[in-house]
Design a protein around this motif. Structure first.
Motif, PDB file in Angstrom:
ATOM      1  N   ALA A 169       0.797  -1.228   0.000  1.00  0.00           N
ATOM      2  CA  ALA A 169       0.000   0.000   0.000  1.00  0.00           C
ATOM      3  C   ALA A 169       0.826   1.273   0.000  1.00  0.00           C
ATOM      4  O   ALA A 169       0.261   2.352   0.065  1.00  0.00           O
ATOM      5  CB  ALA A 169      -0.933  -0.015   1.213  1.00  0.00           C
ATOM      6  N   GLY A 170       2.142   1.181  -0.051  1.00  0.00           N
ATOM      7  CA  GLY A 170       2.952   2.385  -0.027  1.00  0.00           C
ATOM      8  C   GLY A 170       4.430   2.054   0.009  1.00  0.00           C
ATOM      9  O   GLY A 170       4.841   0.924  -0.253  1.00  0.00           O
ATOM     10  N   GLY A 171       5.218   3.048   0.373  1.00  0.00           N
ATOM     11  CA  GLY A 171       6.660   2.881   0.427  1.00  0.00           C
ATOM     12  C   GLY A 171       7.127   2.369   1.771  1.00  0.00           C
ATOM     13  O   GLY A 171       6.582   2.738   2.809  1.00  0.00           O
ATOM     14  N   VAL A 172       8.166   1.528   1.717  1.00  0.00           N
ATOM     15  CA  VAL A 172       8.754   0.969   2.926  1.00  0.00           C
ATOM     16  C   VAL A 172      10.269   1.077   2.810  1.00  0.00           C
ATOM     17  O   VAL A 172      10.872   0.515   1.892  1.00  0.00           O
ATOM     18  CB  VAL A 172       8.359  -0.517   3.122  1.00  0.00           C
ATOM     19  N   GLY A 173      10.867   1.817   3.736  1.00  0.00           N
ATOM     20  CA  GLY A 173      12.314   1.973   3.753  1.00  0.00           C
ATOM     21  C   GLY A 173      12.913   1.332   4.987  1.00  0.00           C
ATOM     22  O   GLY A 173      12.425   1.530   6.095  1.00  0.00           O
ATOM     23  N   ARG A 174      13.965   0.547   4.779  1.00  0.00           N
ATOM     24  CA  ARG A 174      14.689  -0.094   5.889  1.00  0.00           C
ATOM     25  C   ARG A 174      15.919   0.749   6.216  1.00  0.00           C
ATOM     26  O   ARG A 174      16.749   0.987   5.337  1.00  0.00           O
ATOM     27  CB  ARG A 174      15.154  -1.490   5.494  1.00  0.00           C
ATOM     28  N   TYR A 175      16.032   1.142   7.454  1.00  0.00           N
ATOM     29  CA  TYR A 175      17.190   1.896   7.923  1.00  0.00           C
ATOM     30  C   TYR A 175      17.807   1.112   9.077  1.00  0.00           C
ATOM     31  O   TYR A 175      17.677   1.474  10.239  1.00  0.00           O
ATOM     32  CB  TYR A 175      16.784   3.316   8.331  1.00  0.00           C
ATOM     33  N   SER A 176      18.469   0.007   8.718  1.00  0.00           N
ATOM     34  CA  SER A 176      19.016  -0.904   9.724  1.00  0.00           C
ATOM     35  C   SER A 176      20.070  -0.233  10.594  1.00  0.00           C
ATOM     36  O   SER A 176      20.115  -0.481  11.795  1.00  0.00           O
ATOM     37  CB  SER A 176      19.612  -2.145   9.045  1.00  0.00           C
ATOM     38  N   GLY A 177      20.905   0.620  10.014  1.00  0.00           N
ATOM     39  CA  GLY A 177      21.943   1.300  10.778  1.00  0.00           C
ATOM     40  C   GLY A 177      21.383   2.204  11.863  1.00  0.00           C
ATOM     41  O   GLY A 177      21.981   2.368  12.928  1.00  0.00           O
ATOM     42  N   SER A 178      20.213   2.777  11.616  1.00  0.00           N
ATOM     43  CA  SER A 178      19.566   3.662  12.586  1.00  0.00           C
ATOM     44  C   SER A 178      18.401   2.973  13.304  1.00  0.00           C
ATOM     45  O   SER A 178      17.724   3.590  14.112  1.00  0.00           O
ATOM     46  CB  SER A 178      19.049   4.916  11.881  1.00  0.00           C
ATOM     47  N   ASN A 179      18.155   1.715  12.963  1.00  0.00           N
ATOM     48  CA  ASN A 179      17.143   0.881  13.611  1.00  0.00           C
ATOM     49  C   ASN A 179      15.731   1.461  13.521  1.00  0.00           C
ATOM     50  O   ASN A 179      15.046   1.627  14.516  1.00  0.00           O
ATOM     51  CB  ASN A 179      17.517   0.615  15.073  1.00  0.00           C
ATOM     52  N   PHE A 180      15.297   1.785  12.290  1.00  0.00           N
ATOM     53  CA  PHE A 180      13.909   2.200  12.108  1.00  0.00           C
ATOM     54  C   PHE A 180      13.418   1.848  10.711  1.00  0.00           C
ATOM     55  O   PHE A 180      14.208   1.567   9.814  1.00  0.00           O
ATOM     56  CB  PHE A 180      13.693   3.689  12.415  1.00  0.00           C
ATOM     57  N   VAL A 181      12.095   1.874  10.569  1.00  0.00           N
ATOM     58  CA  VAL A 181      11.453   1.624   9.284  1.00  0.00           C
ATOM     59  C   VAL A 181      10.594   2.827   8.919  1.00  0.00           C
ATOM     60  O   VAL A 181       9.880   3.364   9.761  1.00  0.00           O
ATOM     61  CB  VAL A 181      10.575   0.345   9.331  1.00  0.00           C
ATOM     62  N   HIS A 182      10.699   3.236   7.679  1.00  0.00           N
ATOM     63  CA  HIS A 182       9.885   4.314   7.120  1.00  0.00           C
ATOM     64  C   HIS A 182       8.679   3.658   6.454  1.00  0.00           C
ATOM     65  O   HIS A 182       8.821   2.706   5.686  1.00  0.00           O
ATOM     66  CB  HIS A 182      10.704   5.079   6.078  1.00  0.00           C
ATOM     67  N   MET A 183       7.476   4.164   6.763  1.00  0.00           N
ATOM     68  CA  MET A 183       6.243   3.697   6.112  1.00  0.00           C
ATOM     69  C   MET A 183       5.525   4.916   5.556  1.00  0.00           C
ATOM     70  O   MET A 183       5.401   5.923   6.257  1.00  0.00           O
ATOM     71  CB  MET A 183       5.323   2.986   7.111  1.00  0.00           C
ATOM     72  N   ASP A 184       5.065   4.817   4.305  1.00  0.00           N
ATOM     73  CA  ASP A 184       4.305   5.921   3.727  1.00  0.00           C
ATOM     74  C   ASP A 184       3.222   5.390   2.811  1.00  0.00           C
ATOM     75  O   ASP A 184       3.192   4.206   2.488  1.00  0.00           O
ATOM     76  CB  ASP A 184       5.224   6.922   3.005  1.00  0.00           C
ATOM     77  N   CYS A 185       2.318   6.284   2.408  1.00  0.00           N
ATOM     78  CA  CYS A 185       1.204   5.900   1.534  1.00  0.00           C
ATOM     79  C   CYS A 185       1.433   6.352   0.097  1.00  0.00           C
ATOM     80  O   CYS A 185       0.500   6.446  -0.691  1.00  0.00           O
ATOM     81  CB  CYS A 185      -0.127   6.438   2.075  1.00  0.00           C
ATOM     82  N   GLY A 186       2.682   6.614  -0.244  1.00  0.00           N
ATOM     83  CA  GLY A 186       3.019   6.988  -1.619  1.00  0.00           C
ATOM     84  C   GLY A 186       3.021   5.758  -2.510  1.00  0.00           C
ATOM     85  O   GLY A 186       2.423   4.717  -2.170  1.00  0.00           O
ATOM     86  N   PRO A 187       3.684   5.845  -3.662  1.00  0.00           N
ATOM     87  CA  PRO A 187       3.758   4.696  -4.565  1.00  0.00           C
ATOM     88  C   PRO A 187       4.371   3.478  -3.860  1.00  0.00           C
ATOM     89  O   PRO A 187       5.224   3.633  -2.984  1.00  0.00           O
ATOM     90  CB  PRO A 187       4.674   5.184  -5.691  1.00  0.00           C
ATOM     91  N   VAL A 188       3.957   2.290  -4.261  1.00  0.00           N
ATOM     92  CA  VAL A 188       4.486   1.061  -3.673  1.00  0.00           C
ATOM     93  C   VAL A 188       5.942   0.905  -4.134  1.00  0.00           C
ATOM     94  O   VAL A 188       6.214   0.882  -5.342  1.00  0.00           O
ATOM     95  CB  VAL A 188       3.635  -0.161  -4.084  1.00  0.00           C
ATOM     96  N   ARG A 189       6.861   0.847  -3.167  1.00  0.00           N
ATOM     97  CA  ARG A 189       8.275   0.695  -3.448  1.00  0.00           C
ATOM     98  C   ARG A 189       8.990   0.329  -2.156  1.00  0.00           C
ATOM     99  O   ARG A 189       8.443   0.533  -1.082  1.00  0.00           O
ATOM    100  CB  ARG A 189       8.864   1.980  -4.042  1.00  0.00           C
ATOM    101  N   THR A 190      10.195  -0.205  -2.263  1.00  0.00           N
ATOM    102  CA  THR A 190      11.007  -0.513  -1.086  1.00  0.00           C
ATOM    103  C   THR A 190      12.434  -0.050  -1.341  1.00  0.00           C
ATOM    104  O   THR A 190      12.871   0.073  -2.489  1.00  0.00           O
ATOM    105  CB  THR A 190      11.022  -2.042  -0.785  1.00  0.00           C
ATOM    106  N   TRP A 191      13.147   0.196  -0.248  1.00  0.00           N
ATOM    107  CA  TRP A 191      14.550   0.566  -0.345  1.00  0.00           C
ATOM    108  C   TRP A 191      15.229   0.240   0.973  1.00  0.00           C
ATOM    109  O   TRP A 191      14.589  -0.019   1.974  1.00  0.00           O
ATOM    110  CB  TRP A 191      14.727   2.048  -0.714  1.00  0.00           C
ATOM    111  N   GLY A 192      16.557   0.293   0.948  1.00  0.00           N
ATOM    112  CA  GLY A 192      17.353   0.062   2.149  1.00  0.00           C
ATOM    113  C   GLY A 192      17.632  -1.413   2.374  1.00  0.00           C
ATOM    114  O   GLY A 192      17.237  -2.283   1.623  1.00  0.00           O
ATOM    115  N   ARG A 193      18.348  -1.648   3.457  1.00  0.00           N
ATOM    116  CA  ARG A 193      18.666  -3.018   3.850  1.00  0.00           C
ATOM    117  C   ARG A 193      18.786  -3.151   5.333  1.00  0.00           C
ATOM    118  O   ARG A 193      18.699  -2.274   6.079  1.00  0.00           O
ATOM    119  CB  ARG A 193      19.941  -3.526   3.190  1.00  0.00           C
TER     120      ARG A 193
END
Length: 189
Positions: free
Chosen positions: A165-189
Motif C-alpha cells: 500500500a505504499g513505500g517501505v524503507g529499511r534503515y538498519s543502521g539507525s534501527n527504524f522503518v519508514h512507512m508511507d502511503c506513496g507509490p508502492v516501493r522498497t529501499w534500504g537493507r
C-alpha cells in the motif's frame, strides 16, 4: 412491565462501549491488503514519543467509520515536535501502520521517530543527512519513521511491505522503518 426506551443498544453502540477491551485478530501477510480495504471491525494505533514523552493508544476506526476525535489525536501526536506544527496525517498511512502492527502480533507501541515534518525541519535534517528527501512525504503528512524494540527492522519492513500500500524503507543502521502511503516501493537493507 419493562421500560426499554431509555437504552438503545445497536451493534455500533455495543462495539463502541467495548472498544477499549476488544482485540482484533491479527491478519496474516496474505490478507494484509484486505485489511486495508476494510476487513475487520476495529483499527487501533499505539505509539509513544521519546522526544515529547507522550503516549497514544486509540481506536480510530470502527466498522468503516473513522472516529473524528481519535484521528485528531493522531494528527496532534504525529506533529513536528521541533516546531509544534500539526498537519493532517493521511489516513492511508495510519492504516498501513496499524495493519503492520497487527501482523506482527505484538502489544508494544511503536516509537514514533518522525511523523509530520515542517519544511524548515525537513531542510535542517536534509542539511545533516543525505538520506532525507527534498520533497519528503513527511512534509505532506504521508509518512512515519517507526521503531520497535521487540522486532527487527527486517520484521517490521516485511509486515509493512505485505500491505502493498505504499513505500517501505529499511534503515538498519539507525534501527527504524519508514512507512508511507506513496507509490508502492522498497529501499534500504
Amino acid at each position: 412491565m419493562t421500560d426499554h426506551s431509555s437504552v438503545s443498544m445497536t451493534r455500533r453502540n455495543l462495539l463502541r462501549a467495548f472498544a477499549a477491551t476488544t482485540l482484533v485478530a491479527a491478519p496474516t501477510f496474505s490478507n494484509a491488503a484486505g485489511f486495508l480495504r476494510g476487513a475487520g471491525d476495529i483499527r487501533r494505533i499505539r505509539m509513544y514519543s521519546g522526544r515529547t514523552g507522550e503516549r497514544l493508544d486509540t481506536i480510530y476506526w470502527i466498522e468503516g467509520d473513522y472516529i473524528k476525535d481519535a484521528v485528531k489525536e493522531v494528527h496532534k501526536f504525529m506533529r513536528d515536535w521541533r516546531t509544534d506544527g500539526v498537519k493532517q496525517i493521511d489516513l492511508r498511512t495510519i492504516d498501513i501502520m496499524a495493519a503492520s502492527h497487527n501482523m506482527m502480533d505484538i502489544s508494544e507501541p511503536y516509537m514514533l521517530l518522525s511523523g509530520y515534518r515542517s519544511p524548515q525541519t525537513n531542510a535542517m535534517l536534509r542539511s545533516r543527512s543525505r538520506g532525507v528527501a527534498k520533497n519528503s512525504l513527511h512534509m505532506k503528512g504521508q509518512a512515519a519513521d517507526l521503531r520497535l524494540s521487540s522486532r527487527s527492522v527486517n520484521q517490521m519492513a516485511k509486515a509493512a511491505t505485505a500491505c502493498r500500500a505504499g513505500g517501505v524503507g529499511r534503515y538498519s543502521g539507525s534501527n527504524f522503518v519508514h512507512m508511507d502511503c506513496g507509490p508502492v516501493r522498497t529501499w534500504g537493507r
